[in-house]
Design a protein around this motif. Structure first.
Motif, PDB file in Angstrom:
ATOM      1  N   UNK A  55       0.836  -1.207   0.000  1.00 21.99           N
ATOM      2  CA  UNK A  55       0.000   0.000   0.000  1.00 21.99           C
ATOM      3  C   UNK A  55       0.871   1.257   0.000  1.00 21.99           C
ATOM      4  N   UNK A  56       1.942   1.218   0.781  1.00 22.13           N
ATOM      5  CA  UNK A  56       2.841   2.372   0.876  1.00 22.13           C
ATOM      6  C   UNK A  56       3.467   2.718  -0.462  1.00 22.13           C
ATOM      7  N   UNK A  57       3.913   1.711  -1.201  1.00 23.26           N
ATOM      8  CA  UNK A  57       4.681   1.971  -2.415  1.00 23.26           C
ATOM      9  C   UNK A  57       3.848   2.032  -3.687  1.00 23.26           C
ATOM     10  N   UNK A  58       2.681   1.408  -3.683  1.00 25.88           N
ATOM     11  CA  UNK A  58       1.882   1.394  -4.910  1.00 25.88           C
ATOM     12  C   UNK A  58       0.608   2.239  -4.857  1.00 25.88           C
ATOM     13  N   UNK A  59       0.139   2.546  -3.654  1.00 28.87           N
ATOM     14  CA  UNK A  59      -1.132   3.264  -3.547  1.00 28.87           C
ATOM     15  C   UNK A  59      -1.007   4.650  -2.916  1.00 28.87           C
ATOM     16  N   UNK A  60       0.147   4.938  -2.329  1.00 25.45           N
ATOM     17  CA  UNK A  60       0.363   6.243  -1.704  1.00 25.45           C
ATOM     18  C   UNK A  60       1.379   7.045  -2.528  1.00 25.45           C
ATOM     19  N   UNK A  61       1.427   8.350  -2.283  1.00 28.91           N
ATOM     20  CA  UNK A  61       2.414   9.195  -2.955  1.00 28.91           C
ATOM     21  C   UNK A  61       3.810   8.795  -2.498  1.00 28.91           C
ATOM     22  N   UNK A  62       4.717   8.620  -3.448  1.00 26.54           N
ATOM     23  CA  UNK A  62       6.068   8.162  -3.112  1.00 26.54           C
ATOM     24  C   UNK A  62       7.117   9.152  -3.634  1.00 26.54           C
TER      25      UNK A  62
ATOM     26  N   UNK B 170       8.978  12.402  -6.409  1.00 31.22           N
ATOM     27  CA  UNK B 170       8.031  13.374  -6.978  1.00 31.22           C
ATOM     28  C   UNK B 170       6.708  13.429  -6.228  1.00 31.22           C
ATOM     29  N   UNK B 171       6.569  12.551  -5.203  1.00 32.54           N
ATOM     30  CA  UNK B 171       5.315  12.497  -4.423  1.00 32.54           C
ATOM     31  C   UNK B 171       4.081  12.275  -5.297  1.00 32.54           C
ATOM     32  N   UNK B 172       4.215  11.374  -6.257  1.00 34.78           N
ATOM     33  CA  UNK B 172       3.088  10.957  -7.085  1.00 34.78           C
ATOM     34  C   UNK B 172       2.737   9.510  -6.768  1.00 34.78           C
ATOM     35  N   UNK B 173       1.516   9.108  -7.113  1.00 35.73           N
ATOM     36  CA  UNK B 173       1.056   7.748  -6.855  1.00 35.73           C
ATOM     37  C   UNK B 173       1.188   6.885  -8.103  1.00 35.73           C
ATOM     38  N   UNK B 174       1.669   5.658  -7.913  1.00 39.09           N
ATOM     39  CA  UNK B 174       1.667   4.702  -9.021  1.00 39.09           C
ATOM     40  C   UNK B 174       0.227   4.268  -9.288  1.00 39.09           C
ATOM     41  N   UNK B 175      -0.531   4.058  -8.200  1.00 41.88           N
ATOM     42  CA  UNK B 175      -1.949   3.722  -8.327  1.00 41.88           C
ATOM     43  C   UNK B 175      -2.210   2.356  -8.933  1.00 41.88           C
ATOM     44  N   UNK B 176      -1.546   1.340  -8.402  1.00 41.07           N
ATOM     45  CA  UNK B 176      -1.712  -0.024  -8.909  1.00 41.07           C
ATOM     46  C   UNK B 176      -2.191  -0.919  -7.768  1.00 41.07           C
ATOM     47  N   UNK B 177      -3.504  -1.140  -7.652  1.00 43.33           N
ATOM     48  CA  UNK B 177      -4.043  -1.950  -6.553  1.00 43.33           C
ATOM     49  C   UNK B 177      -3.481  -3.368  -6.564  1.00 43.33           C
TER      50      UNK B 177
END
Length: 299
Positions: A259-266, A269-276
């Motif tokens: 959840x931390x790395x794929x669903x939250x801003x990382x 660049x603080x953008x989300x990958x957004x891959x459930x």
């Protein structure tokens, strides 16, 4: 008779040397250090933040594995070295002892299984196609006459060529030295498409200047189990790594990492990958195994 005994002794010595060479737990305990293989641009699984710092789902999972190994070996301190690897050199660096545990984006397949061992699967990948949104490309058939980028040392273009819907599709191949370089080929217009693991595509798109300029299209080309890589014939080390991963699954910490790395801003660049979390990865966690991708293809 003496000659036979000499040969047997030589074989026994060679076997002992091989056993010693693959006793990674002893190596770690004696040296007080472990070397983890990390990637520069493997999406949210493993990537660089610059200045010698690495992050990502598998990178952080590997740090937890190292902490568990430290506890198992009774070490007051364990030095953790991070060695960046590429698609080309990751196998030999594991084989020759430079890297003890590679947790990047390596597909567990039968060919690689002849040279290295794999921990239980921690991510199940879908190979896809990334294009520029304005290209109008939506499927494999539209790649005819186009230039397709992939990364040297990976199997993605081979996978594309073998796909039943790629029959009669004629395209030119161009290779990037790593995933960031391959994405740059697409971004700069030198390639019309980039074929690679879906999460690597999504990760590179999310970190680009204008993420809306790119999209992932077409059919799933293959389903591949991604796992940490280690030396062959070292059952004690493999068990220790597998046990750590299974514990991370059981206590829910692996799901939190996902959840931390794929669903939250990382970062950076603080953008989300957004891959459930996919059903395939959930299934791999529910029944941990080290089956190669060929077993997935049989389904």
């Amino acid at each position: 008779m003496k000659k036979s005994l000499f040969v047997l002794a030589a074989l026994a010595a060679a076997g002992a040397a091989q056993a010693q060479a693959t006793d990674t737990l002893k190596k770690i305990k004696d040296s007080g250090s472990i070397t983890l293989g990390v990637r520069e641009s493997s999406g949210a699984l493993s990537y660089t933040l610059g200045d010698g710092k690495y992050a990502g789902f598998h990178t952080e999972m590997a740090l937890k594995i190292a902490a568990d190994l430290q506890k198992q070996l009774g070490l007051a301190k364990l030095e953790i070295k991070q060695q960046p690897v590429t698609s080309q050199n990751r196998l030999p660096l594991v084989q020759n002892g430079t890297v003890d545990l590679e947790c990047g984006s390596t597909t567990n397949n039968a060919t690689r299984g002849k040279d290295v061992a794999f921990a239980v699967t921690t991510f199940v990948e879908e190979v896809r196609i990334a294009v520029k949104t304005a290209s109008g490309i939506t499927n494999i058939g539209q790649l005819t006459g186009k230039t397709v980028a992939t990364t040297t040392g990976t199997t993605s273009v081979q996978t594309l060529r073998k796909h039943e819907r790629a029959n009669g599709v004629d395209f030119k191949e161009i290779f990037g030295k790593d995933h960031a370089d391959s994405f740059l080929l697409l971004e700069s217009g030198r390639a019309d498409a980039f074929v690679m693991d879906g999460q690597i595509l999504a990760g590179n798109i999310s970190k680009s200047k204008n993420p809306a300029d790119f999209k992932i299209v077409g059919e799933v080309l293959s389903v591949e189990p991604i796992a940490c890589m280690l030396r062959k014939d070292d059952p004690a080390f493999k068990k220790a790594v597998d046990d750590s991963i299974k514990n991370q699954i059981k206590d829910g910490s692996l799901a939190k990492l996902y959840d931390k790395w794929f669903m939250q801003a990382i970062p950076p660049t603080n953008t989300k990958v957004g891959l459930p979390l996919s059903d395939a990865t959930k299934s791999a966690w529910a029944a941990p195994n080290d089956k190669p991708m060929e077993d997935y293809a049989k389904k």
